[in-house]
Design a protein around this motif. Structure first.
Motif, PDB file in Angstrom:
ATOM      1  N   LEU A  51      71.461  46.859 -14.227  1.00  0.00           N
ATOM      2  CA  LEU A  51      72.054  47.155 -12.916  1.00  0.00           C
ATOM      3  C   LEU A  51      71.941  45.968 -11.968  1.00  0.00           C
ATOM      4  O   LEU A  51      72.880  45.660 -11.230  1.00  0.00           O
ATOM      5  N   PHE A  52      70.820  45.289 -12.019  1.00  0.00           N
ATOM      6  CA  PHE A  52      70.643  44.088 -11.206  1.00  0.00           C
ATOM      7  C   PHE A  52      71.668  43.030 -11.603  1.00  0.00           C
ATOM      8  O   PHE A  52      72.273  42.381 -10.741  1.00  0.00           O
ATOM      9  N   ALA A  53      71.862  42.867 -12.909  1.00  0.00           N
ATOM     10  CA  ALA A  53      72.843  41.886 -13.396  1.00  0.00           C
ATOM     11  C   ALA A  53      74.251  42.259 -12.943  1.00  0.00           C
ATOM     12  O   ALA A  53      75.024  41.395 -12.517  1.00  0.00           O
ATOM     13  N   ILE A  54      74.578  43.529 -13.007  1.00  0.00           N
ATOM     14  CA  ILE A  54      75.904  43.983 -12.560  1.00  0.00           C
ATOM     15  C   ILE A  54      76.081  43.723 -11.069  1.00  0.00           C
ATOM     16  O   ILE A  54      77.127  43.231 -10.631  1.00  0.00           O
ATOM     17  N   ASP A  55      75.065  44.033 -10.285  1.00  0.00           N
ATOM     18  CA  ASP A  55      75.137  43.806  -8.838  1.00  0.00           C
ATOM     19  C   ASP A  55      75.342  42.335  -8.500  1.00  0.00           C
ATOM     20  O   ASP A  55      75.888  42.004  -7.451  1.00  0.00           O
ATOM     21  N   ASN A  56      74.906  41.462  -9.389  1.00  0.00           N
ATOM     22  CA  ASN A  56      75.033  40.028  -9.157  1.00  0.00           C
ATOM     23  C   ASN A  56      76.156  39.406  -9.983  1.00  0.00           C
ATOM     24  O   ASN A  56      76.150  38.199 -10.244  1.00  0.00           O
ATOM     25  N   ASP A  57      77.097  40.248 -10.389  1.00  0.00           N
ATOM     26  CA  ASP A  57      78.277  39.812 -11.140  1.00  0.00           C
ATOM     27  C   ASP A  57      77.940  39.067 -12.428  1.00  0.00           C
ATOM     28  O   ASP A  57      78.633  38.118 -12.811  1.00  0.00           O
TER      29      ASP A  57
END
Length: 113
Positions: free
Chosen positions: A88-94
Motif C-alpha cells: 500500500l505504501f508503494a502504491i501511494d508513492n506510485d
C-alpha cells in the motif's frame, strides 16, 4: 520481557488459540487477563485454591505458546500484514511495479510455491 509485554503477547495468542483451551482454562484466563481478577478472586469464584488457579494459568500460557510454535498463525498473519502495508505504501508513492511484485511474492508464498 516485562510483565505488560508478556500479558499483551498472551492476549494476542489467546485471540488465535483460545478456543483450543478447555472451558475451564478459558474462564481462568479471561478472568485473570481480561477481567483483571486476582488469583484469590478467581479461586473463590471457582472453589479452588490460589495455587490451582496459578497452575492452570501457567499451563494455559504454555499451551498457547506451544500452539504458536507449531502453527505460527500469529507470525504468519504479522508477515502478511507487513507485506500488505508495504504494498500500500508503494502504491501511494506510485511504485506500482514494486507493490505488484510484493503482492505476487506473498501470494506465491501463501500457495506454497
Amino acid at each position: 520481557m516485562d510483565e505488560l509485554t508478556k500479558n499483551e503477547k498472551l492476549g494476542d495468542l489467546y485471540a488465535y488459540y483460545g478456543p483450543l483451551l478447555t472451558a475451564g482454562q478459558q474462564s481462568y484466563f479471561e478472568d485473570y487477563y481480561y477481567n483483571d481478577l486476582s488469583l484469590g478472586e478467581i479461586a473463590d469464584n471457582h472453589g479452588v485454591s490460589r495455587q490451582a488457579v496459578y497452575d492452570n494459568l501457567r499451563r494455559s500460557s504454555k499451551a498457547l505458546e506451544n500452539y504458536e510454535a507449531k502453527l505460527h498463525m500469529q507470525k504468519d498473519y504479522n508477515q502478511i500484514e507487513d507485506v500488505i502495508a508495504d504494498a500500500l505504501f508503494a502504491i501511494d508513492n506510485d511504485h506500482n511495479s514494486t507493490a505488484k511484485k510484493e503482492l505476487t511474492n506473498l501470494l506465491n508464498q501463501m500457495r506454497g510455491e
